[in-house]
Design a protein around this motif. Structure first.
Motif, PDB file in Angstrom:
ATOM      1  N   ILE A  35      14.984 -18.244  16.048  1.00 41.25           N
ATOM      2  CA  ILE A  35      15.561 -17.577  17.225  1.00 41.25           C
ATOM      3  C   ILE A  35      14.544 -16.650  17.873  1.00 41.25           C
ATOM      4  O   ILE A  35      14.355 -16.666  19.092  1.00 41.25           O
ATOM      5  CB  ILE A  35      16.844 -16.812  16.839  1.00 41.25           C
ATOM      6  N   VAL A  36      13.858 -15.844  17.074  1.00 41.27           N
ATOM      7  CA  VAL A  36      12.838 -14.925  17.603  1.00 41.27           C
ATOM      8  C   VAL A  36      11.726 -15.708  18.291  1.00 41.27           C
ATOM      9  O   VAL A  36      11.276 -15.348  19.384  1.00 41.27           O
ATOM     10  CB  VAL A  36      12.277 -14.028  16.474  1.00 41.27           C
ATOM     11  N   SER A  37      11.293 -16.795  17.679  1.00 44.85           N
ATOM     12  CA  SER A  37      10.237 -17.625  18.268  1.00 44.85           C
ATOM     13  C   SER A  37      10.676 -18.232  19.588  1.00 44.85           C
ATOM     14  O   SER A  37       9.914 -18.266  20.556  1.00 44.85           O
ATOM     15  CB  SER A  37       9.836 -18.737  17.304  1.00 44.85           C
ATOM     16  N   ALA A  38      11.914 -18.713  19.651  1.00 46.76           N
ATOM     17  CA  ALA A  38      12.431 -19.319  20.879  1.00 46.76           C
ATOM     18  C   ALA A  38      12.509 -18.292  22.006  1.00 46.76           C
ATOM     19  O   ALA A  38      12.141 -18.587  23.148  1.00 46.76           O
ATOM     20  CB  ALA A  38      13.804 -19.932  20.620  1.00 46.76           C
ATOM     21  N   ILE A  39      12.954 -17.087  21.693  1.00 50.69           N
ATOM     22  CA  ILE A  39      13.032 -16.034  22.710  1.00 50.69           C
ATOM     23  C   ILE A  39      11.640 -15.687  23.229  1.00 50.69           C
ATOM     24  O   ILE A  39      11.424 -15.570  24.442  1.00 50.69           O
ATOM     25  CB  ILE A  39      13.737 -14.774  22.144  1.00 50.69           C
ATOM     26  N   SER A  40      10.680 -15.572  22.333  1.00 49.09           N
ATOM     27  CA  SER A  40       9.306 -15.264  22.736  1.00 49.09           C
ATOM     28  C   SER A  40       8.716 -16.383  23.577  1.00 49.09           C
ATOM     29  O   SER A  40       8.042 -16.128  24.577  1.00 49.09           O
ATOM     30  CB  SER A  40       8.427 -15.029  21.510  1.00 49.09           C
ATOM     31  N   LEU A  41       8.953 -17.619  23.187  1.00 44.23           N
ATOM     32  CA  LEU A  41       8.441 -18.758  23.937  1.00 44.23           C
ATOM     33  C   LEU A  41       9.037 -18.796  25.334  1.00 44.23           C
ATOM     34  O   LEU A  41       8.323 -19.024  26.319  1.00 44.23           O
ATOM     35  CB  LEU A  41       8.750 -20.057  23.192  1.00 44.23           C
ATOM     36  N   THR A  46       8.542 -18.190  31.120  1.00 47.13           N
ATOM     37  CA  THR A  46       9.100 -17.596  32.338  1.00 47.13           C
ATOM     38  C   THR A  46       8.024 -16.829  33.096  1.00 47.13           C
ATOM     39  O   THR A  46       7.933 -16.914  34.322  1.00 47.13           O
ATOM     40  CB  THR A  46      10.277 -16.657  31.990  1.00 47.13           C
ATOM     41  N   ARG A  47       7.191 -16.084  32.374  1.00 47.38           N
ATOM     42  CA  ARG A  47       6.101 -15.354  33.028  1.00 47.38           C
ATOM     43  C   ARG A  47       5.107 -16.305  33.676  1.00 47.38           C
ATOM     44  O   ARG A  47       4.625 -16.046  34.768  1.00 47.38           O
ATOM     45  CB  ARG A  47       5.373 -14.463  32.021  1.00 47.38           C
ATOM     46  N   ARG A  48       4.790 -17.399  33.016  1.00 49.72           N
ATOM     47  CA  ARG A  48       3.848 -18.361  33.569  1.00 49.72           C
ATOM     48  C   ARG A  48       4.389 -18.979  34.840  1.00 49.72           C
ATOM     49  O   ARG A  48       3.673 -19.135  35.829  1.00 49.72           O
ATOM     50  CB  ARG A  48       3.546 -19.475  32.569  1.00 49.72           C
ATOM     51  N   GLU A  49       5.671 -19.340  34.845  1.00 50.89           N
ATOM     52  CA  GLU A  49       6.271 -19.947  36.020  1.00 50.89           C
ATOM     53  C   GLU A  49       6.313 -18.974  37.188  1.00 50.89           C
ATOM     54  O   GLU A  49       6.085 -19.354  38.325  1.00 50.89           O
ATOM     55  CB  GLU A  49       7.678 -20.453  35.708  1.00 50.89           C
TER      56      GLU A  49
END
Length: 54
Positions: A35-41, A46-49
């Protein structure tokens, strides 16, 4: 095969082993880590987009 793919397969094998061995604490740890990894990813993507859109 990418390192990310190997890591995903390794996590799957460990999760299956934890279920079969009834190691609920380890399974909980793996679930929280996923879950933590998915949120970070999602945050990184989102920042890249948003940078590409500007």
């Amino acid at each position: 095969m990418h390192t990310r793919d190997c890591t995903s397969w390794g996590q799957l094998v460990l999760a299956i082993d934890a279920v079969l061995g009834q190691q609920w604490g380890f399974l909980l740890l793996e679930g929280v880590w996923a879950i933590v990894s998915a949120i970070s990813l999602l945050a990184v993507l989102t920042r890249r987009e948003s940078r590409v859109a500007h």
